[in-house]
Design a protein around this motif. Structure first.
Motif, mmCIF file in Angstrom:
data_model
loop_
_atom_site.group_PDB
_atom_site.id
_atom_site.type_symbol
_atom_site.label_atom_id
_atom_site.label_comp_id
_atom_site.label_asym_id
_atom_site.label_seq_id
_atom_site.Cartn_x
_atom_site.Cartn_y
_atom_site.Cartn_z
ATOM 1 N N ASP A 171 0.837 -1.193 0.000
ATOM 2 C CA ASP A 171 0.000 0.000 0.000
ATOM 3 C C ASP A 171 0.874 1.245 0.000
ATOM 4 O OD1 ASP A 171 -2.082 -1.785 0.468
ATOM 5 O OD2 ASP A 171 -2.295 -1.238 2.577
ATOM 6 N N SER A 198 -2.313 -1.241 -3.697
ATOM 7 C CA SER A 198 -3.412 -0.394 -3.253
ATOM 8 C C SER A 198 -2.899 0.996 -2.933
ATOM 9 C CB SER A 198 -4.082 -0.987 -2.008
ATOM 10 O OG SER A 198 -4.519 -2.308 -2.248
ATOM 11 N N VAL A 199 -3.722 1.999 -3.215
ATOM 12 C CA VAL A 199 -3.345 3.386 -2.960
ATOM 13 C C VAL A 199 -4.441 4.074 -2.157
ATOM 14 C CG1 VAL A 199 -1.954 3.490 -5.065
ATOM 15 C CG2 VAL A 199 -4.319 4.284 -5.128
ATOM 16 N N GLU A 213 -6.461 7.503 -0.318
ATOM 17 C CA GLU A 213 -7.120 8.750 -0.730
ATOM 18 C C GLU A 213 -6.961 9.781 0.387
ATOM 19 O OE1 GLU A 213 -11.568 10.705 -0.963
ATOM 20 O OE2 GLU A 213 -11.391 8.522 -1.033
ATOM 21 N N ILE A 243 -2.123 11.644 -3.584
ATOM 22 C CA ILE A 243 -3.223 10.912 -4.223
ATOM 23 C C ILE A 243 -4.563 11.339 -3.636
ATOM 24 C CG2 ILE A 243 -4.218 8.644 -4.712
ATOM 25 C CD1 ILE A 243 -1.397 7.466 -4.368
ATOM 26 N N PRO A 286 -7.739 7.917 -6.270
ATOM 27 C CA PRO A 286 -7.092 6.606 -6.399
ATOM 28 C C PRO A 286 -7.390 5.895 -7.711
ATOM 29 C CG PRO A 286 -8.053 6.848 -4.212
ATOM 30 C CD PRO A 286 -8.516 8.021 -5.011
ATOM 31 N N GLU A 287 -8.626 5.979 -8.184
ATOM 32 C CA GLU A 287 -9.015 5.230 -9.382
ATOM 33 C C GLU A 287 -8.219 5.676 -10.604
ATOM 34 O OE1 GLU A 287 -10.902 7.290 -7.682
ATOM 35 O OE2 GLU A 287 -12.674 6.291 -6.870
ATOM 36 N N LEU A 332 -4.737 4.188 -10.313
ATOM 37 C CA LEU A 332 -4.809 2.745 -10.546
ATOM 38 C C LEU A 332 -5.071 2.421 -12.015
ATOM 39 C CD1 LEU A 332 -6.857 1.795 -7.366
ATOM 40 C CD2 LEU A 332 -4.426 1.345 -7.765
ATOM 41 N N SER A 348 -8.090 0.388 -3.548
ATOM 42 C CA SER A 348 -7.941 1.590 -2.729
ATOM 43 C C SER A 348 -7.586 1.203 -1.301
ATOM 44 C CB SER A 348 -9.239 2.399 -2.737
ATOM 45 O OG SER A 348 -10.342 1.606 -2.322
ATOM 46 N N THR A 373 -10.804 4.063 0.209
ATOM 47 C CA THR A 373 -11.740 5.058 -0.300
ATOM 48 C C THR A 373 -12.518 5.612 0.890
ATOM 49 O OG1 THR A 373 -11.984 4.016 -2.472
ATOM 50 C CG2 THR A 373 -13.817 5.375 -1.697
#
Length: 357
Positions: free
Chosen positions: A19, A58-59, A61, A69, A72-73, A76, A90, A93
Motif C-alpha cells: 500500500d 493499493s493506494v 485517498e 493521491i 485513487p481510481e 490505478l 484503494s 476510499t
C-alpha cells in the motif's frame, strides 16, 4: 447486504500486497518532489510490484498537501494499463464523503480496463479534510458511513436497487452502470480495531482489512475471532467466513540496521506532523525500534520482515497481508528497492515459513 455462501471449501491461500498513500517524497538531496512527479513515481512503483510478483497494489485517498493521491481510481487506471496480473485497489476510499454509486461506477470502469483486477477497500478515514471539502458535517460522521456502506454493499448485486436513507437521494429500481464482467466487485472494509466496526463489517458479509498501526499484532486476535463468530451468527453456522487481511507499515532494506536508519527520519516526520494536529507527543527512536521489533512496524532485512509477517499470519489466522511501504517523505529510489526486496525475497521466504507450519 452481501451474504457469505455456505461451503466446506478449503481455506484460501494467503496473498500479499503493498500500500501507499502517495506520500510527497524528497529527492536524494532532501528537496521536496512535486506532487505531479510523486504521482508518476507511484505508477512506476505499481508496475514494479507487478513485475516482482506481488499480489496486490493499493493506494490511499487524502486531500492534504503531504499526500499526492486524491483520486485513487485514476492512479490505478494508469497502473492497469502497464500491468497484467496484480490486483488494484484503494486503501482506503473515504466512503463517508463520497457517493457510493459513483464509487462503484469508477471501480467498475477500472475493473473493465484491468480485465477484472479492481477491488475497493472502504473506510471512514482517519483524516477529516474531505468532509468540509465536499460539504459534509462531521457531526454526521457515523451515519454517513453506516448508510453509504449499506448502499455500496447493495450495489454489488448489480441489479435494480430501491434504497432510502438520510444522506443522499433515494433510489427506486435504478441500476448503476457499467456493470462488471464478473458480476460484482470485491469490497473490503477497513477496520481500525473497534468491536462495533468488526460487527458492522460482518453484518454486510464483506471481507475485513485490519489496520494495525500500533502495538503487537497479536492483540487483534480477539477481533478476528469476533468477526468469524458474527459472520456465523448473522449468516448461518455453515456460512464461509470471508477473508481477513492485515495492513501495517514497514520497510525492507538489505540489512536490519539500514532499514531502521533509512525509515526512521521519514517515519518520524510523518508521525510527528500528524501528532501535532492530534495532540500526540513526538515519537522517539526507542519507540520506533520497539514497534519494529515486536509491534506494528514491519521493518528490517528480508529475513526479519519475512519472519515477522509469517508470525503475524499464523497468530491471527489471516488470509492477506499488505505492507504500507511508504512512510513519510522517503525517496522513490529507496521505496523501489524495498518493493523489489519484498517481492523477490520476502514473499518467497514467507511462503516457505508458512508451508513449514
Amino acid at each position: 447486504m452481501s451474504t457469505p455462501t455456505s461451503s466446506q471449501a478449503d481455506p484460501p491461500a494467503v496473498t500479499f500486497g503493498i500500500d501507499t498513500f502517495g506520500d510527497v517524497t524528497v529527492d536524494a538531496q532532501g528537496a521536496p518532489v512535486p506532487a505531479h512527479q510523486v504521482l508518476r513515481d507511484v505508477v512506476a512503483e505499481g508496475v514494479l510490484a507487478d513485475a516482482v510478483g506481488i499480489d496486490h497494489f493499493s493506494v490511499g485517498e487524502h486531500h492534504r498537501d503531504d499526500y499526492a493521491i486524491s483520486a485513487p481510481e485514476v492512479v490505478l487506471a494508469a497502473v492497469a494499463a502497464r500491468t497484467e496480473r496484480i490486483t488494484l485497489g484503494s486503501a482506503v476510499t473515504v466512503l463517508s464523503s463520497d457517493d457510493p454509486v459513483r464509487v462503484y461506477q469508477r471501480f467498475a470502469t477500472l475493473d473493465a480496463i484491468s480485465s477484472g483486477r479492481a477491488e475497493i477497500t472502504v473506510g471512514r478515514g482517519s483524516f477529516t479534510e474531505s468532509f468540509p471539502l465536499f460539504g459534509h458535517d462531521l457531526g454526521d460522521y457515523e451515519v454517513l458511513f453506516e448508510e453509504k456502506l449499506d448502499l455500496l454493499a447493495r450495489l454489488r448485486d448489480e441489479g435494480p436497487i430501491t434504497w432510502t436513507g438520510s444522506t443522499r437521494a433515494p433510489l427506486r429500481g435504478q441500476r448503476a452502470y457499467p456493470t462488471t464482467e464478473r458480476g460484482a466487485l470485491p469490497v473490503w472494509v477497513g477496520v481500525g480495531g473497534s468491536p462495533e466496526s468488526v460487527v458492522r463489517t460482518a453484518t454486510h458479509g464483506l471481507p475485513m482489512m485490519l489496520a494495525i498501526i500500533g502495538g503487537a499484532p497479536a492483540r487483534f486476535a480477539p477481533y478476528v475471532d469476533l468477526y468469524a463468530r458474527a459472520i456465523r451468527q448473522l449468516h448461518g453456522e455453515d456460512a464461509v467466513v470471508p477473508p481477513v487481511g492485515v495492513h501495517s507499515p514497514g520497510f525492507v532494506a538489505d540489512t536490519d540496521d539500514e532499514a531502521l536508519d533509512l525509515m526512521f527520519p521519514h517515519f518520524k516526520a510523518n508521525r510527528d506532523r500528524i501528532g501535532r494536529e492530534r495532540g500526540w507527543p513526538p515519537t522517539s527512536r526507542a519507540e520506533f525500534e520497539r514497534e519494529a521489533s515486536e509491534g506494528a512496524v514491519f521493518a528490517g532485512s528480508p529475513e526479519t520482515v519475512a519472519q515477522r509477517i509469517a508470525s503475524t499470519v499464523r497468530e491471527l489466522g489471516v488470509q492477506r497481508f499488505d505492507l504500507k511501504y511508504s512512510n513519510g517523505p522517503m525517496p522513490h529510489a529507496q521505496l523501489a528497492h524495498a518493493i523489489e526486496l519484498y517481492g523477490t525475497r520476502v514473499l518467497p521466504r514467507v511462503r516457505e515459513l508458512l508451508a513449514e507450519g
